[in-house]
Enzyme design. Structure first.
Site, PDB file in Angstrom:
ATOM      1  N   LYS A  23       1.004  -1.324   0.145  1.00 27.20           N
ATOM      2  CA  LYS A  23      -0.123  -0.432   0.124  1.00 27.20           C
ATOM      3  C   LYS A  23       0.840   1.026   0.009  1.00 27.20           C
ATOM      4  O   LYS A  23       2.279   1.456   0.169  1.00 27.20           O
ATOM      5  CB  LYS A  23      -0.777  -0.034   1.592  1.00 27.20           C
ATOM      6  CG  LYS A  23      -1.271  -1.120   1.503  1.00 27.20           C
ATOM      7  CD  LYS A  23      -3.043  -1.295   2.236  1.00 27.20           C
ATOM      8  CE  LYS A  23      -4.110  -2.316   2.222  1.00 27.20           C
ATOM      9  NZ  LYS A  23      -4.697  -2.467   3.255  1.00 27.20           N
ATOM     10  N   TYR A  29     -12.639  -2.965  -4.165  1.00 26.93           N
ATOM     11  CA  TYR A  29     -13.073  -3.097  -2.403  1.00 26.93           C
ATOM     12  C   TYR A  29     -14.604  -2.785  -2.394  1.00 26.93           C
ATOM     13  O   TYR A  29     -15.430  -2.488  -1.479  1.00 26.93           O
ATOM     14  CB  TYR A  29     -12.426  -1.537  -1.585  1.00 26.93           C
ATOM     15  CG  TYR A  29     -10.752  -2.068  -1.021  1.00 26.93           C
ATOM     16  CD1 TYR A  29     -10.523  -3.051  -0.477  1.00 26.93           C
ATOM     17  CD2 TYR A  29      -9.585  -0.865  -1.424  1.00 26.93           C
ATOM     18  CE1 TYR A  29      -9.215  -3.476   0.631  1.00 26.93           C
ATOM     19  CE2 TYR A  29      -8.339  -0.945  -0.589  1.00 26.93           C
ATOM     20  CZ  TYR A  29      -8.562  -1.937   0.052  1.00 26.93           C
ATOM     21  OH  TYR A  29      -7.191  -1.934   0.518  1.00 26.93           O
ATOM     22  N   ASN A  43      -2.015  -0.156   7.065  1.00 25.12           N
ATOM     23  CA  ASN A  43      -1.694  -1.699   7.630  1.00 25.12           C
ATOM     24  C   ASN A  43      -0.588  -2.226   6.192  1.00 25.12           C
ATOM     25  O   ASN A  43      -0.627  -3.752   6.267  1.00 25.12           O
ATOM     26  CB  ASN A  43      -3.015  -2.208   7.748  1.00 25.12           C
ATOM     27  CG  ASN A  43      -3.897  -2.598   6.633  1.00 25.12           C
ATOM     28  OD1 ASN A  43      -3.418  -2.201   5.921  1.00 25.12           O
ATOM     29  ND2 ASN A  43      -4.548  -3.670   7.155  1.00 25.12           N
ATOM     30  N   HIS A  80      -2.044  -5.214   1.402  1.00 25.53           N
ATOM     31  CA  HIS A  80      -3.803  -6.687   0.844  1.00 25.53           C
ATOM     32  C   HIS A  80      -3.179  -7.342   1.078  1.00 25.53           C
ATOM     33  O   HIS A  80      -2.218  -7.889  -0.333  1.00 25.53           O
ATOM     34  CB  HIS A  80      -4.047  -5.574   0.141  1.00 25.53           C
ATOM     35  CG  HIS A  80      -5.460  -6.365  -0.572  1.00 25.53           C
ATOM     36  ND1 HIS A  80      -6.862  -6.527  -0.025  1.00 25.53           N
ATOM     37  CD2 HIS A  80      -5.127  -6.979  -1.194  1.00 25.53           C
ATOM     38  CE1 HIS A  80      -7.275  -7.543  -0.474  1.00 25.53           C
ATOM     39  NE2 HIS A  80      -7.016  -8.157  -1.711  1.00 25.53           N
ATOM     40  N   GLU A  89      -9.623 -10.785  -8.422  1.00 19.10           N
ATOM     41  CA  GLU A  89      -8.630  -8.399  -7.879  1.00 19.10           C
ATOM     42  C   GLU A  89      -7.574  -8.255  -8.563  1.00 19.10           C
ATOM     43  O   GLU A  89      -7.328  -8.070  -9.605  1.00 19.10           O
ATOM     44  CB  GLU A  89      -7.850  -8.883  -6.358  1.00 19.10           C
ATOM     45  CG  GLU A  89      -9.381  -8.837  -5.295  1.00 19.10           C
ATOM     46  CD  GLU A  89      -8.511  -9.167  -4.047  1.00 19.10           C
ATOM     47  OE1 GLU A  89      -7.368  -9.396  -3.814  1.00 19.10           O
ATOM     48  OE2 GLU A  89      -9.269  -8.881  -2.984  1.00 19.10           O
TER      49      GLU A  89
HETATM   50  P1  DAT Z   1      -7.737  -6.489   5.415  1.00 20.41           P
HETATM   51  O1  DAT Z   1      -7.320  -6.455   4.446  1.00 20.41           O
HETATM   52  O2  DAT Z   1      -6.965  -7.155   6.739  1.00 20.41           O
HETATM   53  O3  DAT Z   1      -8.780  -8.278   4.678  1.00 20.41           O
HETATM   54  P2  DAT Z   1     -10.786  -5.743   5.275  1.00 20.41           P
HETATM   55  O4  DAT Z   1     -10.263  -6.588   3.652  1.00 20.41           O
HETATM   56  O5  DAT Z   1     -11.308  -6.324   6.543  1.00 20.41           O
HETATM   57  O6  DAT Z   1      -8.630  -6.552   6.526  1.00 20.41           O
HETATM   58  O7  DAT Z   1     -10.292  -4.142   5.001  1.00 20.41           O
HETATM   59  C1  DAT Z   1     -10.003  -3.843   4.119  1.00 20.41           C
HETATM   60  C2  DAT Z   1      -8.944  -2.548   4.319  1.00 20.41           C
HETATM   61  O8  DAT Z   1      -9.942  -1.509   5.019  1.00 20.41           O
HETATM   62  C3  DAT Z   1      -8.584  -2.749   5.671  1.00 20.41           C
HETATM   63  O9  DAT Z   1      -6.865  -3.412   5.039  1.00 20.41           O
HETATM   64  C4  DAT Z   1      -7.846  -1.135   6.652  1.00 20.41           C
HETATM   65  C5  DAT Z   1      -9.244  -1.013   6.352  1.00 20.41           C
HETATM   66  N1  DAT Z   1      -9.961  -0.973   7.013  1.00 20.41           N
HETATM   67  C6  DAT Z   1     -10.725  -1.989   7.767  1.00 20.41           C
HETATM   68  N2  DAT Z   1     -11.389  -2.406   8.739  1.00 20.41           N
HETATM   69  C7  DAT Z   1     -11.428  -0.429   9.279  1.00 20.41           C
HETATM   70  C8  DAT Z   1     -11.978  -0.110  10.384  1.00 20.41           C
HETATM   71  N3  DAT Z   1     -12.145  -0.202  11.038  1.00 20.41           N
HETATM   72  N4  DAT Z   1     -11.013   1.244  10.711  1.00 20.41           N
HETATM   73  C9  DAT Z   1     -10.409   1.872   9.371  1.00 20.41           C
HETATM   74  N5  DAT Z   1     -10.156   1.110   7.961  1.00 20.41           N
HETATM   75  C10 DAT Z   1     -10.462  -0.078   8.077  1.00 20.41           C
HETATM   76 MG    MG Z   2      -9.473  -8.048   2.892  1.00 17.67          MG
END
Ligand code: DAT
Ligand code: MG
Length: 140
Positions: free
Chosen positions: A13, A53, A120, A123, A134
């Protein structure tokens, strides 16, 4: 590819690229024994990110997430290996970098900077169907 070999989409990212952690992240993928089969640097459009997303559309973090992901270059990587989808998710660690386990990419290298959870570093696709979808978006 053998029957058990999969491919996944990994993204470094904008925070990972900006902090100069691309090499460290690729090193961890290769050290685990996975194969990098394609790689490109791209500053993603809003359209690409909205498609990527789509499952998160309507959630409170969606808009800030898209804005952050469009803020600079991202490194998209096609990674191949047996059980690489779950294997990379394990290397990455849990979503919130502040509490992700030490030893993982997010746990060792990430923490909250500004918006909670958002930065974080990586991805990784979460299932064979999402990986195929994707990879089609990022390596069209
Ligand atoms: P991951 O990336 O671990 O698969 P995800 O698909 O649930 O997690 O979410 C996609 C991204 O969205 C994640 O990498 C960071 C952001 N995100 C997820 N939950 C969040 C939250 N509660 N607050 C802010 N950003 C969040
Ligand atoms: Mg995810």
């Amino acid at each position: 590819m053998s029957a058990h070999t999969e491919e996944t989409l990994v993204l470094v990212k904008p925070d990972g690229v900006e902090r100069g952690l691309t090499g460290e992240i690729l090193r961890r993928i290769e050290s685990k024994g996975y194969e990098i089969v394609d790689l490109r640097m791209v500053t993603p459009t809003r359209d690409l990110l909205a498609a990527h997303y789509a499952e998160h559309e309507g959630k409170p973090f969606f808009e800030p997430l898209v804005e952050f992901m469009a803020s600079g270059p991202v490194v998209a990587v096609r990674v191949r290996g047996q059980r690489v989808i779950e294997g990379f998710r394990s290397l990455a660690g849990t979503t919130d970098p502040t509490t992700a386990a030490p030893g993982t990419i997010r746990g060792d290298l990430g923490r909250d900077w500004g918006a909670p959870v958002q930065r974080n570093l990586v991805h990784g696709s979460d299932a064979p169907e999402s990986a195929a979808r994707e990879l089609g978006l990022w390596f069209a």
